[in-house]
Design an enzyme around this catalytic site. Structure first.
Site, PDB file in Angstrom:
ATOM      1  N   TRP A  13      33.690  31.980  39.790  1.00 36.27           N
ATOM      2  CA  TRP A  13      34.863  32.384  39.001  1.00 36.27           C
ATOM      3  C   TRP A  13      35.485  30.784  39.187  1.00 36.27           C
ATOM      4  O   TRP A  13      35.727  30.412  40.374  1.00 36.27           O
ATOM      5  CB  TRP A  13      35.723  33.145  39.799  1.00 36.27           C
ATOM      6  N   CYS A  38      34.383  34.349  43.549  1.00 37.21           N
ATOM      7  CA  CYS A  38      32.930  34.008  43.510  1.00 37.21           C
ATOM      8  C   CYS A  38      32.130  34.876  44.454  1.00 37.21           C
ATOM      9  O   CYS A  38      32.900  35.242  45.659  1.00 37.21           O
ATOM     10  CB  CYS A  38      32.842  32.488  44.059  1.00 37.21           C
ATOM     11  N   HIS A  78      69.983  43.282  29.422  1.00 36.39           N
ATOM     12  CA  HIS A  78      70.581  42.074  29.789  1.00 36.39           C
ATOM     13  C   HIS A  78      69.571  40.956  29.292  1.00 36.39           C
ATOM     14  O   HIS A  78      69.584  39.950  29.814  1.00 36.39           O
ATOM     15  CB  HIS A  78      70.603  41.912  31.552  1.00 36.39           C
ATOM     16  N   LYS A 135      38.223  40.154  41.200  1.00 39.33           N
ATOM     17  CA  LYS A 135      38.514  41.147  41.964  1.00 39.33           C
ATOM     18  C   LYS A 135      39.075  40.824  43.239  1.00 39.33           C
ATOM     19  O   LYS A 135      40.363  41.183  43.704  1.00 39.33           O
ATOM     20  CB  LYS A 135      37.384  41.962  42.294  1.00 39.33           C
ATOM     21  N   GLU A 184      46.492  43.122  32.081  1.00 45.39           N
ATOM     22  CA  GLU A 184      45.252  42.797  32.422  1.00 45.39           C
ATOM     23  C   GLU A 184      43.864  43.466  31.839  1.00 45.39           C
ATOM     24  O   GLU A 184      42.944  42.553  31.890  1.00 45.39           O
ATOM     25  CB  GLU A 184      45.163  42.707  33.969  1.00 45.39           C
ATOM     26  N   ARG A 243      33.434  39.755  41.739  1.00 42.04           N
ATOM     27  CA  ARG A 243      34.219  38.769  42.114  1.00 42.04           C
ATOM     28  C   ARG A 243      34.584  37.463  41.264  1.00 42.04           C
ATOM     29  O   ARG A 243      35.135  36.622  41.732  1.00 42.04           O
ATOM     30  CB  ARG A 243      33.450  38.230  43.520  1.00 42.04           C
TER      31      ARG A 243
HETATM   32  O1  M6R Z   1      42.873  42.483  47.106  1.00 42.71           O
HETATM   33  P1  M6R Z   1      44.435  42.456  47.049  1.00 42.71           P
HETATM   34  O2  M6R Z   1      45.089  43.768  46.861  1.00 42.71           O
HETATM   35  O3  M6R Z   1      45.088  41.345  48.023  1.00 42.71           O
HETATM   36  O4  M6R Z   1      44.481  41.936  45.458  1.00 42.71           O
HETATM   37  C1  M6R Z   1      45.945  41.602  44.955  1.00 42.71           C
HETATM   38  C2  M6R Z   1      45.877  41.456  43.559  1.00 42.71           C
HETATM   39  O5  M6R Z   1      44.955  40.199  43.346  1.00 42.71           O
HETATM   40  C3  M6R Z   1      45.271  42.569  42.687  1.00 42.71           C
HETATM   41  O6  M6R Z   1      46.181  43.629  43.091  1.00 42.71           O
HETATM   42  C4  M6R Z   1      45.397  42.516  41.368  1.00 42.71           C
HETATM   43  O7  M6R Z   1      46.720  42.331  40.883  1.00 42.71           O
HETATM   44  C5  M6R Z   1      44.612  43.469  40.432  1.00 42.71           C
HETATM   45  N1  M6R Z   1      43.962  42.928  39.482  1.00 42.71           N
HETATM   46  C6  M6R Z   1      45.487  44.281  39.773  1.00 42.71           C
HETATM   47  O8  M6R Z   1      44.925  45.400  39.085  1.00 42.71           O
END
Ligand code: M6R
Length: 614
Positions: free
Chosen positions: A80, A2, A510, A609, A494, A27
């Site tokens: 969000w 958000c 495995h 994000k 993603e 965000r």
């Molecule tokens: O801001 P951060 O690095 O803490 O965020 C962690 C994850 O939310 C972030 O890396 C997420 O996995 C990305 N969208 C991956 O591309």
């Protein structure tokens, strides 16, 4: 998660709020809205517009049903969803029962159900399913002589996290903002004052910004602001000067932010490495860590903690620390770290990695580690972010703003910083000068390694066409290529919504190998570094199940041609840096698959994000 924005000044608020929301859209983007304090027939009222979808949808709603240009005070929100589906009624801002108070909120009110029941018993009717609406009603219920006192009294009842902005038709010349757990940044240029969830909406007005700390509440008026504590003590916060080119947050001719950010990576790495590698000493200088050699020597083990892409960078880092510095290092998912009661002691170094510096679980892990007496440091991109400030010591990536939800240049710089940290620790502990120089030289190659992969963009696009119609894919690798495989699969899933799994190359047999057939491509991370021969054997196993194979291999390695014509080449390099060009190839592959499938690359469904809820 958000984004909130607020404007108070002499100019029309609506276009300024919309411009700010566009910068915060990364965000969250399932709905948005604005509320203005506006004169209507001689009286001030709150005017509201909300819409489902992205900011463009809100703009269309405003074009159809314009709000007065005379309003110079307002708040906005891009959502969000946490509580309640994306809908107009759940979109922020939320109004109090009498419609004279409007609130935008980022965070989660943990006790909202209890508060909702209490307010319902007192006759308040709820129009949304959100946790936030209780705040608007609580402020009305706790009405005092001033708006700040009303907000302060309301917040006393609230458990959970918040970054809020509040306006009231009864106090048309001010705005109240407060923070506990969710970021709030304020900036003023002497005539206009802005608030936002990050610096991006503020930098067009001023590069001097002030970050609120948890427990702060501020009164904003045109051209100034005053910060106090929630218990009404006077508070002084030093402003931060933001070294930010507003143009850095524009697409600059690229179709998507993600593509722009992929192509910015050579420069991002140059900025990240600048002044930090000391070739003659075979060492790295990382002053933000504020660690003397004896501090480093006294650590007995390292725990790296992070989420998502940052977690995979951390996994790479754990290998680098053990290889270069001989110090036991493990990676732990931050949500596990915070609740699992891990064993840490004063001789444990805890490294928290977060691009945004706001990820809720990583922040909680930092607090848990500090509580247990560990030596905590951070690796963040966003300057002044909560994790960077709370850790107290750390290293900034200097990657520049990353707007695309899929992390790209931040990952590369995280790996580069972890390598430099491992080098610094290694030189303090067991690495010779000659070995250190070899690592420094490998690191200095990084921008060019990336350029050589970017130059294959068209070829990677052609390979992407072959797999864009698939429903599943596997990524495999071992050693430093294992985190690279995990990261490649995350990127693909993603943004393309194609189901992808990253596996250790040895692990495939495995179980997951049962899923392979001619419709399931395997992307093998197999440059000529230790483990290469074994991975070749694993590729053979995939081919034997008729799986199409794409190999990311070193230049000159002809052994891969026996399996596939779909080879992406990286230049020969040291194993410690090989993940970086390999991941660039994976980023481009994921990007082109998503583009060919017509997906909204910069704002994938269900994601945001900055993940500020646990
Ligand atoms: O801001 P951060 O690095 O803490 O965020 C962690 C994850 O939310 C972030 O890396 C997420 O996995 C990305 N969208 C991956 O591309």
């Amino acid at each position: 998660m958000c984004g909130i924005v607020g404007y108070i000044g002499p100019n029309s608020a609506t276009p300024r709020l919309i411009a700010g929301l566009r910068k915060l859209e990364y965000r969250g983007y399932d709905s948005s809205g604005i509320a203005l304090v506006a004169p209507v027939n001689g009286n001030n009222e709150i005017l509201l517009r909300r819409e489902v979808g992205k900011i463009d949808a809100l703009q269309r709603e405003l074009d159809t049903h314009p709000l007065t240009a005379d309003a110079t005070v307002g708040i906005g929100h891009t959502r969000w969803a946490t509580h309640g589906v994306p809908s107009v009624r759940n979109a922020h801002p939320h109004l109090s029962r009498n419609g004279r108070i409007a609130v935008v909120h980022n965070g989660i009110i943990d006790n909202y159900q209890e508060l909702r029941a209490q307010l319902t018993a007192r006759g308040f009717e709820f129009r949304s399913e959100t946790d936030t609406e209780v705040l608007a009603h609580l402020i009305e219920l706790n009405s005092a002589d001033t708006l700040v006192d009303s907000v302060r009294a309301a917040l006393r009842h609230v458990q959970g996290t918040f970054g809020i902005a509040v306006v009231s038709a009864d106090f048309p010349d001010e705005m109240i903002v407060a923070r506990r757990g969710s970021p709030i940044v304020i900036g003023s240029n002497g005539t206009e004052t802005l608030v936002a969830s990050d610096v991006a909406p503020i930098v067009p007005y001023t590069t001097s910004v002030t970050f609120l700390d948890d427990g702060d509440i501020a009164i904003l008026t045109p051209g100034r602001f005053e910060i106090r504590s929630l218990s009404n003590a006077s508070v002084s916060r030093e402003p931060t000067s933001v070294d930010w080119d507003p143009g850095a947050a524009e697409k600059g001719g690229f179709e998507h932010f993600m593509l722009k950010e992929i192509f910015e990576q050579p420069e991002a790495l140059e900025n990240c490495l600048r002044g930090r590698l000391i070739e003659a000493d075979g060492a790295a200088k990382l002053s933000g860590l504020r660690l003397e050699p004896r501090d480093i020597a006294s650590l007995s083990n390292l725990v790296i903690t992070a989420c998502g892409t940052s977690y995979y960078a951390g996994l790479h880092g754990s290998y680098a620390f053990e290889q270069l510095a001989g110090i036991p290092a493990r990676i732990e998912q931050a949500a596990e770290f915070r609740y699992r009661n891990p064993i840490v002691s004063p001789d444990t170094g805890v490294i928290a990695i977060s691009q945004s510096g706001e990820t809720a679980d990583t922040l909680a892990a930092v607090r848990e580690a500090a509580r247990k007496g560990a030596l905590v440091c951070s690796i963040c991109n966003v300057v002044g972010s909560t994790i960077a400030r709370e850790a107290g010591r750390g290293i900034y990536l200097h990657a520049g703003p990353e707007i695309g939800v899929a992390s790209t240049k931040a990952f590369l710089c995280q790996v580069a910083v972890l390598n430099m940290m491992a080098l610094l620790f290694g030189r303090t502990r067991r690495l010779s000068n000659a070995e250190g120089i070899c690592i420094v030289r490998a690191m200095q190659q990084l921008p060019n390694l990336v350029r050589s992969v970017l130059a294959q963009n068209d070829r990677i696009c052609a390979i992407a066409e072959k797999i864009a119609g698939c429903t599943d894919a596997f990524y495999i690798g071992r050693g430093y290529m294992y985190p690279a495989a995990l990261e490649g699969a995350l990127k693909l899933k993603e943004i393309s919504y194609l189901h992808a799994e990253g596996y250790h190359a040895a692990e495939l047999k495995h179980g997951p190998i049962a899923l392979l057939d001619e419709h399931v491509p395997v992307i093998a991370c197999a440059p000529s570094i230790p483990g290469h021969d074994k991975t070749m054997g694993n590729i053979q196993e995939c081919r034997a199940r008729k799986a199409p194979v794409i190999v990311i291999a070193s230049e000159g390695d002809e052994s891969v041609s026996a399996f596939t014509e779909d080879v992406i080449r990286i230049p020969a390099c040291h194993e410690i840096v090989a993940a970086i060009p390999v991941v660039v190839a994976e980023q481009l592959l994921a990007y082109h698959v998503a583009r060919l499938r017509g997906e909204p690359i910069d704002q994938p469904r269900n994601l945001a994000k900055s993940v500020t809820v646990e």
